[in-house]
Write an enzyme that holds these catalytic residues in place. Structure first.
Site, PDB file in Angstrom:
ATOM      1  N   ASN A   1       0.800  -1.236   0.000  1.00 10.40           N
ATOM      2  CA  ASN A   1       0.000   0.000   0.000  1.00 10.40           C
ATOM      3  C   ASN A   1       0.830   1.283   0.000  1.00 10.40           C
ATOM      4  O   ASN A   1       0.352   2.327  -0.436  1.00 10.40           O
ATOM      5  CB  ASN A   1      -1.019  -0.009   1.147  1.00 10.40           C
ATOM      6  CG  ASN A   1      -0.384   0.037   2.503  1.00 10.40           C
ATOM      7  OD1 ASN A   1       0.700  -0.527   2.709  1.00 10.40           O
ATOM      8  ND2 ASN A   1      -1.020   0.702   3.440  1.00 10.40           N
TER       9      ASN A   1
ATOM     10  N   GLU B   1       5.076  -4.112  12.189  1.00 13.40           N
ATOM     11  CA  GLU B   1       4.064  -3.054  12.187  1.00 13.40           C
ATOM     12  C   GLU B   1       2.909  -3.552  11.332  1.00 13.40           C
ATOM     13  O   GLU B   1       3.097  -3.886  10.162  1.00 13.40           O
ATOM     14  CB  GLU B   1       4.635  -1.733  11.651  1.00 13.40           C
ATOM     15  CG  GLU B   1       5.705  -1.125  12.553  1.00 13.40           C
ATOM     16  CD  GLU B   1       5.223  -0.809  13.972  1.00 13.40           C
ATOM     17  OE1 GLU B   1       4.007  -0.612  14.165  1.00 13.40           O
ATOM     18  OE2 GLU B   1       6.064  -0.776  14.891  1.00 13.40           O
TER      19      GLU B   1
ATOM     20  N   CYS C   1      -2.695   1.982   6.710  1.00 13.62           N
ATOM     21  CA  CYS C   1      -2.758   1.379   8.044  1.00 13.62           C
ATOM     22  C   CYS C   1      -3.273   2.376   9.071  1.00 13.62           C
ATOM     23  O   CYS C   1      -3.770   1.976  10.116  1.00 13.62           O
ATOM     24  CB  CYS C   1      -1.382   0.873   8.436  1.00 13.62           C
ATOM     25  SG  CYS C   1      -0.101   2.128   8.260  1.00 13.62           S
TER      26      CYS C   1
ATOM     27  N   GLU D   1       9.765   2.973  14.208  1.00 13.71           N
ATOM     28  CA  GLU D   1      10.346   3.253  12.901  1.00 13.71           C
ATOM     29  C   GLU D   1      10.494   4.762  12.724  1.00 13.71           C
ATOM     30  O   GLU D   1       9.967   5.553  13.489  1.00 13.71           O
ATOM     31  CB  GLU D   1       9.435   2.703  11.788  1.00 13.71           C
ATOM     32  CG  GLU D   1       9.235   1.201  11.875  1.00 13.71           C
ATOM     33  CD  GLU D   1       8.870   0.576  10.543  1.00 13.71           C
ATOM     34  OE1 GLU D   1       7.682   0.512  10.229  1.00 13.71           O
ATOM     35  OE2 GLU D   1       9.807   0.163   9.812  1.00 13.71           O
TER      36      GLU D   1
HETATM   37  P1  NAP Z   1       0.526  -9.026   3.837  1.00 14.16           P
HETATM   38  O1  NAP Z   1      -0.359  -9.874   3.030  1.00 14.16           O
HETATM   39  O2  NAP Z   1       0.779  -9.386   5.243  1.00 14.16           O
HETATM   40  O3  NAP Z   1       1.919  -8.964   3.035  1.00 14.16           O
HETATM   41  C1  NAP Z   1       2.987  -8.184   3.513  1.00 14.16           C
HETATM   42  C2  NAP Z   1       4.276  -8.755   2.968  1.00 14.16           C
HETATM   43  O4  NAP Z   1       4.492 -10.040   3.536  1.00 14.16           O
HETATM   44  C3  NAP Z   1       4.279  -8.945   1.467  1.00 14.16           C
HETATM   45  O5  NAP Z   1       5.562  -8.670   0.952  1.00 14.16           O
HETATM   46  C4  NAP Z   1       3.964 -10.437   1.328  1.00 14.16           C
HETATM   47  O6  NAP Z   1       4.434 -11.013   0.126  1.00 14.16           O
HETATM   48  C5  NAP Z   1       4.731 -10.983   2.494  1.00 14.16           C
HETATM   49  N1  NAP Z   1       4.297 -12.302   2.924  1.00 14.16           N
HETATM   50  C6  NAP Z   1       3.112 -12.891   2.771  1.00 14.16           C
HETATM   51  N2  NAP Z   1       3.116 -14.110   3.359  1.00 14.16           N
HETATM   52  C7  NAP Z   1       4.344 -14.287   3.875  1.00 14.16           C
HETATM   53  C8  NAP Z   1       4.969 -15.338   4.591  1.00 14.16           C
HETATM   54  N3  NAP Z   1       4.321 -16.467   4.914  1.00 14.16           N
HETATM   55  N4  NAP Z   1       6.253 -15.166   4.982  1.00 14.16           N
HETATM   56  C9  NAP Z   1       6.922 -14.033   4.686  1.00 14.16           C
HETATM   57  N5  NAP Z   1       6.373 -12.993   4.002  1.00 14.16           N
HETATM   58  C10 NAP Z   1       5.092 -13.133   3.606  1.00 14.16           C
HETATM   59  O7  NAP Z   1       0.038  -7.502   3.850  1.00 14.16           O
HETATM   60  P2  NAP Z   1      -0.392  -6.597   2.624  1.00 14.16           P
HETATM   61  O8  NAP Z   1      -1.719  -7.065   2.123  1.00 14.16           O
HETATM   62  O9  NAP Z   1       0.730  -6.477   1.672  1.00 14.16           O
HETATM   63  O10 NAP Z   1      -0.545  -5.174   3.324  1.00 14.16           O
HETATM   64  C11 NAP Z   1      -1.718  -4.746   3.963  1.00 14.16           C
HETATM   65  C12 NAP Z   1      -1.571  -4.843   5.464  1.00 14.16           C
HETATM   66  O11 NAP Z   1      -0.422  -4.115   5.869  1.00 14.16           O
HETATM   67  C13 NAP Z   1      -2.724  -4.216   6.219  1.00 14.16           C
HETATM   68  O12 NAP Z   1      -3.090  -5.039   7.288  1.00 14.16           O
HETATM   69  C14 NAP Z   1      -2.144  -2.895   6.730  1.00 14.16           C
HETATM   70  O13 NAP Z   1      -2.758  -2.396   7.891  1.00 14.16           O
HETATM   71  C15 NAP Z   1      -0.734  -3.288   6.976  1.00 14.16           C
HETATM   72  N6  NAP Z   1       0.127  -2.111   6.997  1.00 14.16           N
HETATM   73  C16 NAP Z   1       0.627  -1.692   8.198  1.00 14.16           C
HETATM   74  C17 NAP Z   1       1.419  -0.554   8.252  1.00 14.16           C
HETATM   75  C18 NAP Z   1       1.993  -0.072   9.552  1.00 14.16           C
HETATM   76  O14 NAP Z   1       2.956   0.691   9.547  1.00 14.16           O
HETATM   77  N7  NAP Z   1       1.444  -0.493  10.683  1.00 14.16           N
HETATM   78  C19 NAP Z   1       1.700   0.150   7.085  1.00 14.16           C
HETATM   79  C20 NAP Z   1       1.169  -0.310   5.884  1.00 14.16           C
HETATM   80  C21 NAP Z   1       0.391  -1.446   5.844  1.00 14.16           C
HETATM   81  P3  NAP Z   1       3.403 -11.280  -1.068  1.00 14.16           P
HETATM   82  O15 NAP Z   1       2.885  -9.957  -1.483  1.00 14.16           O
HETATM   83  O16 NAP Z   1       4.260 -11.922  -2.097  1.00 14.16           O
HETATM   84  O17 NAP Z   1       2.329 -12.179  -0.539  1.00 14.16           O
END
Ligand code: NAP
Length: 533
Positions: free
Chosen positions: A199, A297, A331, A512
């Site tokens: 995102n 995070e 987020c 961070e």
């Molecule tokens: P996600 O599905 O958890 O994926 C995040 C990253 O993890 C991606 O690079 C993904 O790769 C990788 N990943 C997936 N499964 C994995 C595994 N088993 N082992 C290691 N890595 C793995 O999250 P997203 O859909 O990309 O992002 C949305 C989420 O991020 C929301 O919940 C949002 O709130 C959160 N977010 C939090 C913050 C903060 O600072 N708190 C900031 C931004 C976003 P792939 O894409 O290849 O699956």
């Protein structure tokens, strides 16, 4: 941000520079071939599909399997944006080995020397800002204003860490004996792994990589498969800025094998992850046996509290920007609005009025305030959450429908949604939706507003709209969140102050951004020096 100055719809990270209306071009980036190895089957000037490779040991390389995958434009799923190697364990292992080999020399350089490369990378990224912003829109879907702001944020992050290279060191302490001195040194950890979400595809890789590199670590980074281009553009900028081979490595592809390799490979000393709660939690458990440093995070359910004395026009605008801006895919997005009952009807009316005129469309089109959901699954997730809320007794007051008029039918567009009659126990009030879906909850007092705000498992960002200084201070003391805003949008961060969540939003250990990030990427050594003899 000055309360009187309202940000534009895309002010998540920085006041965005609006580069003005941009025509939607089908081949906007085709005039230059970016990497030495380009798998594109057609000449660059005719080919709209970018071909990217992994960046390992200073080389651009395909996956050992030869497999690839592609990304598509969320505003028009017929358009393929780029192709990437579908990497797995061999590439993760190779990247970690390259980082391990490069680490000693990089760590031995002065922080100032490392900072110069970061500053140079900032200049390179800045010189390419319009092209990168346009590519970001095509791959992730946000508006051009939002994307331009995000690329500008990455530029500033690299400039910031380049600048603080002159002061990024330990502390000195007086000793109680004459001729003695004590001081600390910040030392790098070694190989650090970074895993980032889609995102903020350039800002988040930048805010993790820049402090990691400044601190003298070697980095392996896996970007989200939904939008990897920006991370590879960071790699290219660092490469062109003179970063030694192996210091920064990017592996594109499946998360699971990369995470498994990070967890088991003894060379990896730390993991910084941003993404969903489910993946973050599984990674935390996977790295626990080796007790490496781990920062997560994750998601949230951010509230904006609207008190009875609030300027309701201001409140409605702030909620609309924080709830619908970035398609709610932040987020820190507002997804719960907790309103004191005397102003419930008036506030709701104002918010709906804004939602009705919120301009939804392709992010590259002029005047658009909200782009599409990033993919079909996220779009469906929004619809499911709305339906579930209605089944539990919430009322859909406005929006929430799919937009299919003309070319919108080819993208993942929905109207911003406003739900009323929401109670704290409903799923819509407790679980992250990650879309432009705002739930309104009514409360009878300031105390109840705080109680409802804190009554969820998450705690990333929280905003309060009031003119009452005392309540603002009490709220800032009592609210369970890592980012606390008063009369501001719940989204929007400064790059030089600590950032992170509490409760289930974070590991809540290290923060961070700013100098706080250096605490995660370094360990401190304490030196006792006696020169009295
Ligand atoms: P996600 O599905 O958890 O994926 C995040 C990253 O993890 C991606 O690079 C993904 O790769 C990788 N990943 C997936 N499964 C994995 C595994 N088993 N082992 C290691 N890595 C793995 O999250 P997203 O859909 O990309 O992002 C949305 C989420 O991020 C929301 O919940 C949002 O709130 C959160 N977010 C939090 C913050 C903060 O600072 N708190 C900031 C931004 C976003 P792939 O894409 O290849 O699956």
């Amino acid at each position: 941000m000055d309360v009187g100055r309202l940000p534009s719809g895309g002010d998540e990270l920085t006041p965005a520079e609006d580069s003005g209306p941009t025509k939607l071009k089908m081949h906007p980036l085709a005039q230059w071939s970016i990497f030495p190895i380009d798998l594109a089957p057609c000449p660059p000037e005719k080919c709209s599909v970018r071909s990217y490779q992994n960046y390992i040991g200073g080389q651009w390389s395909a996956a050992a399997s030869g497999k690839t995958f592609e990304t598509r434009n969320p505003a028009d799923s017929r358009e393929v944006v780029a192709s990437y190697p579908l990497s797995g364990t061999p590439e993760a292992t190779a990247a970690i080995a390259a980082a391990q080999a490069a680490f000693p020399k990089w760590a031995a350089q002065t922080a100032v020397a490392r900072g110069r490369i970061l500053s140079k990378a900032s200049q390179i990224l800045e010189s390419r800002k319009p092209e990168l912003a346009e590519l970001l829109v095509r791959e992730e879907g946000k508006t051009l204003t939002e994307a331009t702001g995000e690329v500008g944020r990455a530029v500033d992050i690299f400039r910031y860490y380049g600048g603080i290279s002159y002061s990024a060191n330990g502390q000195t302490f007086p000793h109680d004996l004459a001729g003695n001195l004590m001081f600390t040194r910040r030392e790098p950890l070694g190989v650090v792994a970074l895993i980032t979400p889609w995102n903020f595809p350039i800002a988040i890789p930048a805010w993790k990589a820049a402090p990691a590199l400044l601190s003298g670590n070697a980095v392996v980074l896996k970007p989200a498969s939904q939008a990897p281009a920006m991370t590879l553009e960071i790699a290219r900028a660092l490469h062109d800025a003179g970063l030694p081979a192996g210091v920064f490595n990017v592996v594109v592809g499946e998360g699971r094998p990369f995470g498994a390799e990070v967890a088991s490979n003894p060379a990896v000393q730390a993991l910084s992850f941003t993404g969903s709660h489910a993946v973050g939690t599984s990674l935390y458990q996977a790295v626990a046996p080796r007790r490496i440093r781990c920062q997560l995070e994750m998601g949230s359910k951010n509230p904006t509290l609207v008190l009875a004395d609030a300027d309701l026009d201001l409140a409605a605008k702030l909620v609309a920007i924080a709830g619908f801006g970035l398609t709610g895919q932040a987020c820190t997005a507002t997804s719960r609005v907790i309103v004191e009952r005397p102003v419930l009807a008036a506030f709701t009316e104002k918010l709906i009025a804004l939602a009705k005129v919120w301009k939804v469309g392709p992010g590259l089109a002029a005047g658009v305030q909200m782009g599409p959901a990033v993919n079909e699954a996220e779009l469906q997730g929004n619809f499911d959450a709305i339906q579930q809320a209605q089944a539990e007794g919430a009322e859909l007051l406005w929006g929430g429908g799919r937009l299919t008029e003309g070319d919108l039918a080819h993208g993942w567009f929905l109207q911003p949604a406003v739900l009323g009659n929401v109670t704290p126990t409903m799923r819509i009030a407790r679980e992250e939706v990650f879309g432009p879906v705002v739930a309104i909850l009514a409360v009878d007092s300031f105390e109840e507003a705080i109680q409802v705000a804190n009554g969820v498992e998450y705690g990333l960002s929280a905003s309060l709209i009031t003119r009452d200084f005392k309540k603002a201070m009490l709220y800032s003391e009592r609210i369970e969140a890592g980012v606390v805003k008063v009369n501001q949008i719940s989204t929007g961060l400064a790059l030089h102050v600590p950032f992170g969540g509490v409760k289930q939003s974070s590991t809540d250990t290290f923060r961070e951004q700013g100098t706080a990030a250096l605490d995660f990427y370094t360990r401190s050594k304490t030196i006792y020096l006696d020169y009295s003899a």
